[in-house]
Design a protein around this motif. Sequence first.
Motif, PDB file in Angstrom:
ATOM      1  N   ARG A  31     -13.371 -14.855 108.666  1.00 25.94           N
ATOM      2  CA  ARG A  31     -12.196 -15.643 108.007  1.00 25.94           C
ATOM      3  C   ARG A  31     -12.745 -16.872 107.337  1.00 25.94           C
ATOM      4  O   ARG A  31     -12.133 -17.676 106.499  1.00 25.94           O
ATOM      5  CB  ARG A  31     -11.223 -16.294 109.099  1.00 25.94           C
ATOM      6  CG  ARG A  31     -10.395 -14.919 109.656  1.00 25.94           C
ATOM      7  CD  ARG A  31      -9.493 -15.537 110.723  1.00 25.94           C
ATOM      8  NE  ARG A  31     -10.132 -16.538 111.870  1.00 25.94           N
ATOM      9  CZ  ARG A  31     -10.626 -15.681 112.747  1.00 25.94           C
ATOM     10  NH1 ARG A  31     -10.457 -14.236 113.035  1.00 25.94           N
ATOM     11  NH2 ARG A  31     -10.910 -16.246 113.866  1.00 25.94           N
ATOM     12  N   THR A  32     -13.939 -17.211 107.163  1.00 24.01           N
ATOM     13  CA  THR A  32     -14.753 -18.097 106.651  1.00 24.01           C
ATOM     14  C   THR A  32     -14.829 -18.056 105.288  1.00 24.01           C
ATOM     15  O   THR A  32     -15.301 -16.916 104.587  1.00 24.01           O
ATOM     16  CB  THR A  32     -16.085 -18.668 107.013  1.00 24.01           C
ATOM     17  OG1 THR A  32     -16.042 -18.678 108.554  1.00 24.01           O
ATOM     18  CG2 THR A  32     -16.644 -19.758 106.297  1.00 24.01           C
ATOM     19  N   THR A  33     -14.346 -18.864 104.347  1.00 22.88           N
ATOM     20  CA  THR A  33     -14.086 -18.838 102.833  1.00 22.88           C
ATOM     21  C   THR A  33     -15.628 -19.039 102.183  1.00 22.88           C
ATOM     22  O   THR A  33     -16.334 -19.994 102.779  1.00 22.88           O
ATOM     23  CB  THR A  33     -12.998 -19.670 102.300  1.00 22.88           C
ATOM     24  OG1 THR A  33     -13.488 -21.032 102.509  1.00 22.88           O
ATOM     25  CG2 THR A  33     -11.712 -19.290 102.725  1.00 22.88           C
ATOM     26  N   SER A  34     -15.736 -18.365 101.076  1.00 21.09           N
ATOM     27  CA  SER A  34     -16.973 -18.775 100.287  1.00 21.09           C
ATOM     28  C   SER A  34     -16.990 -20.363  99.892  1.00 21.09           C
ATOM     29  O   SER A  34     -18.537 -20.919  99.978  1.00 21.09           O
ATOM     30  CB  SER A  34     -17.146 -17.907  98.980  1.00 21.09           C
ATOM     31  OG  SER A  34     -16.032 -18.152  98.246  1.00 21.09           O
ATOM     32  N   GLN A  35     -15.878 -20.847  99.585  1.00 27.53           N
ATOM     33  CA  GLN A  35     -15.984 -22.331  99.289  1.00 27.53           C
ATOM     34  C   GLN A  35     -16.565 -23.173 100.299  1.00 27.53           C
ATOM     35  O   GLN A  35     -17.300 -23.938 100.105  1.00 27.53           O
ATOM     36  CB  GLN A  35     -14.510 -22.870  98.882  1.00 27.53           C
ATOM     37  CG  GLN A  35     -14.599 -24.182  98.398  1.00 27.53           C
ATOM     38  CD  GLN A  35     -12.947 -24.599  97.847  1.00 27.53           C
ATOM     39  OE1 GLN A  35     -12.111 -24.022  98.227  1.00 27.53           O
ATOM     40  NE2 GLN A  35     -12.872 -25.886  97.677  1.00 27.53           N
ATOM     41  N   ALA A  36     -15.963 -22.849 101.639  1.00 29.75           N
ATOM     42  CA  ALA A  36     -16.418 -23.502 102.779  1.00 29.75           C
ATOM     43  C   ALA A  36     -17.995 -23.356 103.041  1.00 29.75           C
ATOM     44  O   ALA A  36     -18.860 -24.324 103.410  1.00 29.75           O
ATOM     45  CB  ALA A  36     -15.663 -23.328 104.071  1.00 29.75           C
ATOM     46  N   VAL A  37     -18.496 -21.983 102.879  1.00 29.33           N
ATOM     47  CA  VAL A  37     -19.827 -21.785 102.883  1.00 29.33           C
ATOM     48  C   VAL A  37     -20.818 -22.533 102.057  1.00 29.33           C
ATOM     49  O   VAL A  37     -21.768 -23.401 102.689  1.00 29.33           O
ATOM     50  CB  VAL A  37     -20.068 -20.280 102.822  1.00 29.33           C
ATOM     51  CG1 VAL A  37     -21.642 -19.974 103.055  1.00 29.33           C
ATOM     52  CG2 VAL A  37     -19.290 -19.385 103.840  1.00 29.33           C
TER      53      VAL A  37
END
Length: 364
Positions: free
Chosen positions: A221-227
């Motif tokens: 559920r982790t978005t690429s933006q947060a990564v």
Amino acid sequence: MWGGASTDTRGELLGSFFMENDLCILNDGSNTFCRPHNSTESAIDLSVVSPALLLDFNWAVHDDLCGSDHFPLVLHFTNGLERDDNLHKGGWNLTKADWLEFQTLCSTHLTRNPFFNFEIEDIRKDPMLHPAKVFTTSLNKIASETIPVLRHRNNRPRVPWFSEECRVAQRARKKAQRLAFRQPTPENVINFKRTRAHTRYIFKQARKLAWQRFVSSLSSRTTSQAVWAAIRKIKGRFQAESIGHLRVGDSILTEVQDVANSLASTFAHNSSSSHYSSDFQRVKSVQESSGCDFSSDNSEKYNLPFSLSELQQALQKSKDSAPGPDNISYQLLKHLPQSSLLLLLDIFNFIWVSGCFPPRGERQ
């Protein structure tokens, strides 16, 4: 030429190259390099610019080696404006201002008499005599006596891995560095090297631990933006990378000139007459076909001096934005007594009528 303790052949070659090509050196003679084996210093890191940029930068050497053997060089862009050391960095704490005392001092010192004792020719020769400059200096002095100063804080966020253990190790490294420079005995030099190596180890372990924690927190559920945001924080990059392309329909523009031309054509199209209504276009064509009479005796209302009511209305509509280089906020002007407000009105009308502008730092 740049603070070296001795002159050698390579230094003479560099000096000749700078002289022949009209280059300037920002160095002020401070040492920029530290020899690890004996903690002796020398000036070998040079900042070379063209003469046009010489006055636009302030050059300084950081006091901490930051784990290296070269001191970081700090270049501050001044944009050609002289820095006034009398102005503080933090800003005014307006919530704790003594406005009654402020108005009393303004009524005493900000009056009309001492501000217009010079002819325009004298003011043009010496901009420091300009009434706006004298007014700004006097108002800042009064504010410093009646308004507390906010402490300047560095709002730059720290990297997420910088823990309390890192902070303690960094302080120990700075302490060992100062001791090794003041007393370069073998014991102090060895202690500095050990402390610096230990600090590097602590930082490396902290980065590793922060990365492990971040990877362990990832899920589907982790978005690429947060990564990518977390990766930039770990690397110490707090600003998103600039976008190097522009999508127009199905095509992608990557060249700077193509992007600029595309944006310009879009703005031109949106500002063209094709967006006006047919009634407005008819009126526009009729008005543009008739000639303009530019003859004037300067008696129009927009050419007259400003009135006190106009100044008061402008201050009432103004919002509490950040002050400019003169450090004068709108709250200071809104709390001026009537006599000081009339003086400010005289200064504006003096500029308006004479065309004699204040120094760049006093314009707002």
